[in-house]
Write a protein that holds these residues in place. Structure first.
Motif, short mmCIF file in Angstrom:
data_model
loop_
_atom_site.label_atom_id
_atom_site.label_comp_id
_atom_site.label_asym_id
_atom_site.label_seq_id
_atom_site.Cartn_x
_atom_site.Cartn_y
_atom_site.Cartn_z
N PHE A 24 0.84 -1.20 0.00
CA PHE A 24 0.00 0.00 0.00
C PHE A 24 0.88 1.25 0.00
N VAL A 25 0.50 2.22 -0.87
CA VAL A 25 1.24 3.48 -0.95
C VAL A 25 0.35 4.66 -0.55
N CYS A 26 -0.87 4.71 -1.10
CA CYS A 26 -1.77 5.82 -0.78
C CYS A 26 -3.19 5.47 -1.22
N PHE A 27 -4.11 6.36 -0.89
CA PHE A 27 -5.49 6.24 -1.36
C PHE A 27 -5.64 7.08 -2.62
N THR A 28 -6.77 6.92 -3.30
CA THR A 28 -7.07 7.76 -4.47
C THR A 28 -8.54 8.17 -4.43
N ILE A 29 -8.83 9.25 -5.13
CA ILE A 29 -10.21 9.68 -5.34
C ILE A 29 -10.41 9.92 -6.83
N GLU A 30 -11.65 9.69 -7.28
CA GLU A 30 -12.01 9.90 -8.68
C GLU A 30 -13.48 10.26 -8.75
N LEU A 31 -13.90 10.65 -9.93
CA LEU A 31 -15.32 10.87 -10.20
C LEU A 31 -16.04 9.52 -10.15
N PRO A 32 -17.36 9.53 -10.03
CA PRO A 32 -18.11 8.26 -10.08
C PRO A 32 -18.06 7.67 -11.49
N TRP A 33 -18.43 6.41 -11.60
CA TRP A 33 -18.52 5.77 -12.92
C TRP A 33 -19.78 6.27 -13.62
N ARG A 34 -19.60 6.87 -14.76
CA ARG A 34 -20.70 7.37 -15.58
C ARG A 34 -20.45 6.99 -17.04
N GLU A 35 -20.28 5.70 -17.24
CA GLU A 35 -20.15 5.11 -18.58
C GLU A 35 -18.99 5.69 -19.39
N ASN A 36 -17.90 6.06 -18.72
CA ASN A 36 -16.69 6.58 -19.37
C ASN A 36 -16.94 7.89 -20.13
N ARG A 37 -17.97 8.64 -19.73
CA ARG A 37 -18.24 9.92 -20.41
C ARG A 37 -17.17 10.94 -20.03
N ARG A 38 -16.69 11.62 -21.02
CA ARG A 38 -15.62 12.61 -20.87
C ARG A 38 -15.99 13.68 -19.84
N ASN A 39 -15.07 14.01 -18.97
CA ASN A 39 -15.16 15.08 -17.97
C ASN A 39 -16.10 14.80 -16.80
N VAL A 40 -16.87 13.72 -16.82
CA VAL A 40 -17.82 13.46 -15.73
C VAL A 40 -17.70 12.05 -15.15
N SER A 41 -16.83 11.22 -15.72
CA SER A 41 -16.72 9.82 -15.30
C SER A 41 -15.27 9.45 -15.02
N CYS A 42 -15.10 8.51 -14.09
CA CYS A 42 -13.79 7.89 -13.97
C CYS A 42 -13.57 7.03 -15.22
N LEU A 63 0.90 10.70 -16.50
CA LEU A 63 -0.07 10.56 -17.58
C LEU A 63 -0.36 9.09 -17.79
N LEU A 64 -1.66 8.73 -17.88
CA LEU A 64 -2.05 7.36 -18.22
C LEU A 64 -2.17 7.26 -19.73
N VAL A 65 -1.52 6.28 -20.32
CA VAL A 65 -1.48 6.13 -21.77
C VAL A 65 -2.39 4.98 -22.20
N GLY A 66 -3.19 5.21 -23.25
CA GLY A 66 -3.99 4.15 -23.84
C GLY A 66 -5.38 3.98 -23.25
N VAL A 67 -5.91 5.02 -22.63
CA VAL A 67 -7.26 4.93 -22.06
C VAL A 67 -8.28 4.97 -23.20
N PRO A 68 -9.17 3.97 -23.30
CA PRO A 68 -10.12 3.92 -24.40
C PRO A 68 -11.01 5.16 -24.47
N GLN A 69 -11.10 5.75 -25.64
CA GLN A 69 -11.97 6.89 -25.95
C GLN A 69 -11.71 8.11 -25.07
N ARG A 70 -10.54 8.18 -24.45
CA ARG A 70 -10.20 9.32 -23.59
C ARG A 70 -8.75 9.71 -23.84
N SER A 71 -8.42 10.94 -23.54
CA SER A 71 -7.03 11.40 -23.62
C SER A 71 -6.76 12.33 -22.45
N MET A 72 -5.49 12.56 -22.19
CA MET A 72 -5.04 13.45 -21.12
C MET A 72 -5.62 13.06 -19.76
#
Length: 156
Positions: A24-42, A63-72
């Protein structure tokens, strides 16, 4: 080098625990799952390469590389997912609520040291995102007594 992020999904955010080589290194936070929609979903569960990145806004981050249908999609500091993230992942030292944490910059600094050391050893770093099955089962048992009945005589 393998990093694993075990996530727990909630309506108002996603919390996670990040492990590097099983520790274990740390915890993380993200947006909720919303069908991989840009800017509103993890982002979707999967395995992504992590690369170093520098920007004026976040300084050194990843930077995470290769995320489907997402960039940056970045691993950058933030303490409140709904107000500060647009699909990225924020490391935090402590969880303070769903999609909320404390001391994000400190947690990111730890990750950057681990990442830099691996790069110096010429290792490729991958982040695997998965769900936390223990949290899922715990939540399911609390909300679905027909599936997970309490033992006779206990009130759970």
């Amino acid at each position: 080098m393998e990093w694993v992020l075990q996530r727990s999904y909630y309506a108002r955010g996603t919390n996670g625990a990040l492990f590097v080589n099983g520790r274990f290194v740390c915890f993380t936070i993200e947006l909720p799952w919303r069908e991989n929609r840009r800017n509103v979903s993890c982002i979707p569960e999967g395995r992504y390469e992590l690369q170093p990145r520098i920007s004026k806004k976040f300084g050194n981050h990843l930077l995470l590389v290769g995320v489907p249908q997402r960039s940056m999609i970045l691993l950058h500091p933030a303490n409140y997912a709904l107000g500060e993230l647009k699909g990225c992942i924020a490391p935090v030292s402590e969880l303070s609520g769903i999609g909320q944490g404390l001391h994000s910059r400190r947690a990111l600094e730890r990750l950057l040291v681990v990442h830099r050391d691996a790069v110096e050893r010429q290792e490729t770093i991958y982040l695997t995102l998965t769900y936390n099955s223990h949290e899922f089962i715990r939540s399911l048992s609390k909300t679905h007594p027909a599936v997970f009945p309490h033992p006779a005589g206990s009130r759970g």
